[in-house]
Write an enzyme that holds these catalytic residues in place. Sequence first.
Site: not given
Length: 762
Positions: A18, A435, A698
Amino acid sequence: MAIQTSNLGYPRIGLQREWKKTLEAFWSNKINEEQFLTTMKEIRLQHVKVQQEKGIELIPIGDFTYYDHVLDTAYMLGFIPSRFSEFTSYLDVYFAMARGSKDHVASEMTKWFNTNYHYIVPEYEEGLQISLKDNRPLRLYEEAKQELGVDGKPVILGPYTFLKLAKGYTQEQFATILKQLVAPYVQLLSELHAAGAQIIQVDEPIFASLTKEEVQQAKEIYEAIRKEVPNATLLLQTYFDSVEENYEEIITFPVSSIGLDFVHGKEGNLNAISKYGFPADKTLAVGCIDGRNIWRADLDEVLTLFTTLQKQVQTKDLIVQPSCSLLHTPIDKTEETHLSTELFDALAFANQKLEELVLIHSALTQGTESISNELETYRNVHHTIRSSAARNREDVKAARTALKEEDFSRPLPFEKRYELQQVALKLPLLPTTTIGSFPQTTEVRQTRKEWRNGIISNEQYEQFIEKETEKWIRYQEEIGLDVLVHGEFERTDMVEYFGERLAGFSFTKNGWVQSYGSRCVKPPVIYGDVAFINGMTIKETVYAQSLTEKVVKGMLTGPVTILNWSFVRNDIPRKEVSYQIALALRHEIELLESSGIRVIQVDEPALREGMPLKEKDWDAYITWAVQSFLLATSSVANETQIHTHMCYSNFEDIVDAIRALDADVISIETSRSHGEFIDTLKHTTYEKGIGLGVYDIHSPRVPSKDEMYEIVEQSLQVCDPKYFWINPDCGLKTRRTEEVIPALEHMVQAAKDARSLLKTNA
């Protein structure tokens, strides 16, 4: 003697993840801030309630976070980089530091000691005003007290570990900045004590690996804090290893209790106690249940530990607790009924570990006869799993015994191999590649789910994977990449995928743990001997190669990463499990090569994180970790190019190990660590193929060509252009297509510009 149960930290993510879903809904504007905060409060209080119901007396408060506990501490102390000054609200600043923004890079992310959890690295800047910006632990302590009537145990990251994990200062500045932390910590602890906190846990995991001088420096800080807050009850908590080398000094710290790890630091801590005793005026918090693995405790062994301690320790009180925060374990095993009985019975997730603490408490306070039935059950469970056929394969034992020295090395040295590979592969100067993975879109995930649920057939699923593969092969060709990948659309996770295809692994349905931010992983369970069954990557890789004249590289996860990112059996040494995995991968690599794949990447992003905390133990680990990689990769021809990849590590510690892997090309994260590895290469040479990641995958932002070119330019000052590759930091699985394509186009253009410059200067 009073004995209490305690927990160091509870998993954040929620039984059905959650927490993760709430975060991602907020980030994508599907819920507003009020809804986000309300839901997070519900989850937070539910976690406290579970621990209360399980019978834990000292319940951690403040271990819950919206992203990362180190980031929480950085924000709380005002360690906010100036590039985020345009943001005004708490959540905007907080998440910009964690994830970056359209115009600003995120703070660096790296591994939390030798675990697979990642923390956000605090940044110090000149002129930073260090102060208690937000007493979050106090708010959460009062919340639990008011809402649930729980007088919890606030948990905070200690000042010494916090500053040691931070970056941006010189070593000469460290002592000055450390002293500046005294005032905010004094305020924090004073306010918690005034609010009624009976005990405050101060985490100092860095204490396992400090020098004598550093321990003395840390002691002075604690003395300064204690002078201002004389009545606060502090529990100095260490974990992940022993504090043997500095134990004699640490037990003199001005704190009320000391927590030691008697799982991962058992031998060292017992040796220290045997030699120096333990202060009678302090409470010993005994980390006796493994907080990092999923196996039931050996209750007989734990009770023997307490018998030993009670003979040697004249303390007034004891605390029974896990070895570290349960952040590193899944929450509850009750949904894992699909597992074999022998495996299910042998497991203990976070909630079961809390129950074990209560059992141990009962045995210590009421006698072992009070848990005689449970003890017998535990003994039977351990006997069953130890004697199972899965853990006693003769073929695996024979393969291990047959290994020879030549199985651990390539036939020719790198320079000669690379010349042969250049002739075979015909790649340009500064070749470009990625990658491995490409975006796992909603469609990809949904189709995989439909296939797993039997809604679509194997044939339909394979057709879909082939369609995605061909689409991304064409994208890569259009972008102009030199070495292509198939995209890994068939893989959910880089470790789980291989574990599902090797003997000795099993998988949970709900065994999720947090890796970084909202990113959760479901580590495989290595419960038996590992062995090759059938080809795992051949079909998809060969299909991708059939679509293009360009080189397509095979993609495998390395043995040490599979080991370090799994929950590993604890009945044999980790080295032996790693060798078993390496032998299985060796078979797969040979199949790829015989199928015409000329470049094979074996990723080892977790090599560094498995290193012991103490430098004296590094050599033994590095030796077998490197040998595992060599065992997997050394049977190929000289013309076959072996790549590897690493990310988010303190590479300066393992440059020699990276060299010893003898990979033809290694790609390494560079951009998010703000060029740290480039600095490392200024002081050492690396004479093999290397690609230093030119952009951070990221973060959702698309970096410009100029940003990437700058990293290439910096890299070429320390790397030989003849051996240099250009690539992103990591795989692109979590990014969107509209982010990936322009970023790769910019990367290829940066490579072309760099080639032109090299030709001009030649």
